[in-house]
Design an enzyme around this catalytic site. Sequence first.
Site, PDB file in Angstrom:
ATOM      1  N   ARG A  59       7.281  13.981   6.499  1.00  0.00           N
ATOM      2  CA  ARG A  59       7.689  13.072   5.427  1.00  0.00           C
ATOM      3  C   ARG A  59       6.887  13.409   4.191  1.00  0.00           C
ATOM      4  NH1 ARG A  59       6.934   6.786   6.552  1.00  0.00           N
ATOM      5  NH2 ARG A  59       4.758   7.249   6.129  1.00  0.00           N
TER       6      ARG A  59
ATOM      7  N   TYR B 265       0.792  -1.232   0.000  1.00  0.00           N
ATOM      8  CA  TYR B 265       0.000   0.000   0.000  1.00  0.00           C
ATOM      9  C   TYR B 265       0.818   1.272   0.000  1.00  0.00           C
ATOM     10  CZ  TYR B 265       0.382   0.031   5.182  1.00  0.00           C
ATOM     11  OH  TYR B 265       0.816   0.036   6.462  1.00  0.00           O
ATOM     12  N   LYS B 266       2.119   1.177  -0.223  1.00  0.00           N
ATOM     13  CA  LYS B 266       2.896   2.404  -0.364  1.00  0.00           C
ATOM     14  C   LYS B 266       3.142   2.637  -1.850  1.00  0.00           C
ATOM     15  CE  LYS B 266       4.098   2.141   4.327  1.00  0.00           C
ATOM     16  NZ  LYS B 266       4.506   1.086   5.231  1.00  0.00           N
TER      17      LYS B 266
HETATM   18  C1  LIG Z   1       3.940   0.498   6.318  1.00  0.00           C
HETATM   19  C2  LIG Z   1       4.938  -0.439   6.836  1.00  0.00           C
HETATM   20  C3  LIG Z   1       4.587  -1.737   7.190  1.00  0.00           C
HETATM   21  C4  LIG Z   1       3.180  -2.281   7.126  1.00  0.00           C
HETATM   22  O1  LIG Z   1       2.438  -1.909   8.203  1.00  0.00           O
HETATM   23  P1  LIG Z   1       0.989  -2.532   8.463  1.00  0.00           P
HETATM   24  O2  LIG Z   1       0.139  -1.370   8.835  1.00  0.00           O
HETATM   25  O3  LIG Z   1       1.213  -3.468   9.589  1.00  0.00           O
HETATM   26  O4  LIG Z   1       0.558  -3.207   7.217  1.00  0.00           O
HETATM   27  C5  LIG Z   1       5.590  -2.587   7.602  1.00  0.00           C
HETATM   28  N1  LIG Z   1       6.870  -2.180   7.697  1.00  0.00           N
HETATM   29  C6  LIG Z   1       7.229  -0.933   7.379  1.00  0.00           C
HETATM   30  C7  LIG Z   1       8.673  -0.547   7.454  1.00  0.00           C
HETATM   31  C8  LIG Z   1       6.281  -0.016   6.960  1.00  0.00           C
HETATM   32  O5  LIG Z   1       6.655   1.237   6.660  1.00  0.00           O
END
Ligand SMILES: *Cc1c(COP(=O)(O)O)cnc(C)c1O
Length: 299
Positions: A259, A108-109
């Site tokens: 950020r 989702y990023k």
């Molecule tokens: C966004 C992110 C996750 C995922 O987080 P969830 O909300 O648990 O899906 C995992 N590790 C990192 C480094 C992140 O930035």
Amino acid sequence: MDAEDFPTNRYIVQGLAEQRGLRLVRLPSELDGGLDLDALRSALNGDVVLVVLSLVSYRSGALLDMAQVNDLAHAVGARVVWDVSHAAGAVPVDLAGAGAELAVGCTYKYLNGGPGSPAFLYVRRDLQSRLRQPVWGWYGQRGQFEMGPDYDPVPGIERFLVSTPPLVSLAAIDPALALVEEAGLARIRAKGLRLGRLADDLADAWLTPLGFRPASPRPPERRGSGSHLSCTPDAWRICQALAADAKVVCDYRVPDRLRIGLSPLVTRFTDVWDALARMRDVVAEGAYASRPAGLARVT
Ligand SMILES: *Cc1c(COP(=O)(O)O)cnc(C)c1O
């Protein structure tokens, strides 16, 4: 692990260590510059079984050298689990080429799946039948619909599945990944680096004089696709004012940083220019000072 790693990573490892009576070593690391490999080197010895690290730091964007870390860890017989959440879709990650054995990440990023979209994991093929999913669910089971009495996982990567996948999110991730594939990681990264250079230059010209400080490694080659700025003590107030008054949505990350997510597929150079200009104006006008200091549930 890195003492400054993403919370879930730290808490999961902490929980496992507590359950199993193992010792967790937290390596102090630079908030802006990321983990120093000398700190890792001096912590690695024959007692270390596992190293857990993020390839790109969520708080500064610092990018680690995956191959070098793998070599260091493997030399003492330790495995490395890489979290590539902030790298996938923004930075080319050659897991096999860098000698990685294990990796996890979210979609989702920079992979554009949206909140709640499926996570992924990578297990080098020769390890797949030797490692076990700790949560034993029916989706990893051999002959799943035979509903057998005992857990007997399939030998391949599917043994790491647990249960029914979220179909709406899976449907959304298909076109999102198709876009990434169509553009290609090399071109996405090339644009990301140019966006990063522009953000750095504009921050130096407009924001440093107003009390901001760069909080990511430079040049952009040394980080993922974000740009992080520190502004003590007002970053959270500025973050709120930017979203409410200027339609610029950043993340605030403790203790003092904004950020700016530069997503090469969708962020234009004019967007970077406009966002930093609005940031300059919001700070120069000073209206952010009336925003609450207390953190919201989500920042
Ligand atoms: C966004 C992110 C996750 C995922 O987080 P969830 O909300 O648990 O899906 C995992 N590790 C990192 C480094 C992140 O930035």
